[in-house]
Scaffold this motif. Sequence first.
Motif, mmCIF file in Angstrom:
data_model
loop_
_atom_site.group_PDB
_atom_site.id
_atom_site.type_symbol
_atom_site.label_atom_id
_atom_site.label_comp_id
_atom_site.label_asym_id
_atom_site.label_seq_id
_atom_site.Cartn_x
_atom_site.Cartn_y
_atom_site.Cartn_z
ATOM 1 N N ASP A 1 0.838 -1.216 0.000
ATOM 2 C CA ASP A 1 0.000 0.000 0.000
ATOM 3 C C ASP A 1 0.876 1.271 0.000
ATOM 4 O O ASP A 1 0.590 2.242 -0.700
ATOM 5 N N TYR A 2 1.920 1.218 0.743
ATOM 6 C CA TYR A 2 2.809 2.380 0.829
ATOM 7 C C TYR A 2 3.496 2.616 -0.512
ATOM 8 O O TYR A 2 3.676 3.752 -0.927
ATOM 9 N N LYS B 1 2.343 1.948 -3.433
ATOM 10 C CA LYS B 1 1.346 2.496 -4.369
ATOM 11 C C LYS B 1 1.192 4.010 -4.150
ATOM 12 O O LYS B 1 1.101 4.771 -5.099
ATOM 13 N N GLU B 2 1.167 4.412 -2.882
ATOM 14 C CA GLU B 2 1.016 5.846 -2.583
ATOM 15 C C GLU B 2 2.240 6.638 -3.019
ATOM 16 O O GLU B 2 2.122 7.743 -3.529
ATOM 17 N N LEU C 1 2.246 7.166 -6.728
ATOM 18 C CA LEU C 1 1.176 8.050 -7.199
ATOM 19 C C LEU C 1 1.543 9.511 -7.013
ATOM 20 O O LEU C 1 1.133 10.370 -7.789
ATOM 21 N N ASN C 2 2.254 9.827 -5.966
ATOM 22 C CA ASN C 2 2.600 11.231 -5.689
ATOM 23 C C ASN C 2 3.761 11.597 -6.530
ATOM 24 O O ASN C 2 4.287 12.449 -6.852
#
Length: 164
Positions: free
Chosen positions: A156-157, A159-160, A163-164
């Motif tokens: 999950d980390y 992916k974030e 994205l940024n």
Amino acid sequence: MELVTPGIGLIFWQTITFLLVLFLLSKFAWKPIMTALRERESSIENALSMAEKAKLEMQALKAGNEKLLAEARAERDRILKEASEASNQMIEAAKAKAGEESNRMIAQAREAVTNEKRAAIAEIKNLAGNLSVEIAEQLLKRELKDATAQQQLVSDYMKEVTLN
């Protein structure tokens, strides 16, 4: 009555004696007496003229002294005025310097308070950050006791971050 009325011979001899004394006085005594009187008169006139000159000189000296006294008074008043102005200027300068110094000290105190405030805020932020990290660490330790939960958190980390 002969005692009261003079005789002709007596009058004759008195007249001759009088004329003789008059001649002798005019010949020998009259000129020196008149010269002495003239000298006395001229010395008195000289003394009077010198006294008048001295009186005029005294008046001139008195006027000069009064003038000097007036100048000295004016000089004294000028010096007192200058001293008063100088003291007023020094007082005003001291007041201005004290005002500037107090303003500078107030500005330094405000700056010091601002710096202390910033330092305190930074310290609180650091403390809050440290506490947050510790709390997060404690939570993650509890939630991520098993390996599958750790793998899920890492993915999950990732992916974030992408994205940024």
